[in-house]
Design an enzyme around this catalytic site. Structure first.
Site, PDB file in Angstrom:
ATOM      1  N   VAL A   1     -39.766 -13.115   6.532  1.00 35.49           N
ATOM      2  CA  VAL A   1     -39.233 -14.277   7.248  1.00 35.49           C
ATOM      3  C   VAL A   1     -37.931 -13.925   7.970  1.00 35.49           C
ATOM      4  CG1 VAL A   1     -38.292 -16.608   6.955  1.00 35.49           C
ATOM      5  CG2 VAL A   1     -40.402 -15.943   5.771  1.00 35.49           C
ATOM      6  N   GLU A   2     -37.079 -13.163   7.318  1.00 30.83           N
ATOM      7  CA  GLU A   2     -35.772 -12.843   7.900  1.00 30.83           C
ATOM      8  C   GLU A   2     -35.861 -11.896   9.092  1.00 30.83           C
ATOM      9  OE1 GLU A   2     -32.888 -14.097   7.436  1.00 30.83           O
ATOM     10  OE2 GLU A   2     -32.881 -14.979   5.448  1.00 30.83           O
ATOM     11  N   SER A   3     -36.633 -10.809   8.953  1.00 32.22           N
ATOM     12  CA  SER A   3     -36.565  -9.762   9.988  1.00 32.22           C
ATOM     13  C   SER A   3     -37.909  -9.196  10.415  1.00 32.22           C
ATOM     14  CB  SER A   3     -35.710  -8.605   9.479  1.00 32.22           C
ATOM     15  OG  SER A   3     -36.379  -7.937   8.423  1.00 32.22           O
TER      16      SER A   3
END
Length: 187
Positions: free
Chosen positions: A60-62
């Protein structure tokens, strides 16, 4: 007639192949890959965090891009804010580590991110959804929501999370977590 029989045979073969593909979950790894498995496994184990949670947060983050930097300045795979990274480095007494290494070295980024997740887990008595929310919105905000009853810390009531970004974040991480645990079974 021969033409029609050939089409039926081809249709049966196609349906059989399609059924085989859908019954075998291995093909789903193409859509839900996990990179840096060894680093995730090692640091998640060391910090008592479910590696699938770490993998879902990284997705989700990167999207597993180690050089990613957000508009807000978050760094690397786990999108760690510089102030948080500095605080963790001070707490863990990590010397000689630069923001450059946190940003570009997956192992270091995962080490700091999993340590911080463990810290949050201790604050929220292991409530995975509260930990995920705190990773995004900060522990003070999540403590406030839990204390004043705005959110009870469950996925089912995540629609009550006051910050839209955090609400969506918790739901996306939970989605990837579920997919990863169903596809990979073990880490």
């Amino acid at each position: 007639m021969k033409w029609l029989r050939k089409k039926r045979v081809l249709l049966v073969l196609f349906l059989g192949f399609t059924l085989l593909v859908f019954l075998n979950t291995q093909w789903l790894t193409l859509f839900y890959p996990i990179y840096y498995k060894e680093e995730i496994r090692y640091h998640a184990g060391k910090n008592h965090i479910d590696p699938f949670v770490v993998a879902a947060i990284i997705q989700v983050e990167s999207k597993y891009k180690p050089d990613k930097e957000s508009r807000k300045g978050a760094l690397g795979l786990m999108q760690i804010m510089p102030d948080t990274a500095k605080w963790v480095m001070d707490k863990k007494k990590l010397k000689g580590i630069t923001f450059e290494s946190i940003s570009h070295e997956p192992n270091m980024n995962i080490e700091i991110g999993t340590w911080y997740l463990n810290y949050l887990s201790e604050q929220f008595d292991g409530n995975m959804f509260a930990v995920i929310a705190a990773y995004n919105a900060g522990p003070a905000n999540v403590k406030s929501w839990l204390k004043n009853g705005r959110w009870d810390g469950s996925l089912e009531t995540s629609k009550n999370i006051p910050f839209g970004e955090t609400r969506h974040y918790v739901q996306r991480v939970a989605h990837y977590y579920k997919q990863y645990t169903q596809i990979y079974k073990a880490f």
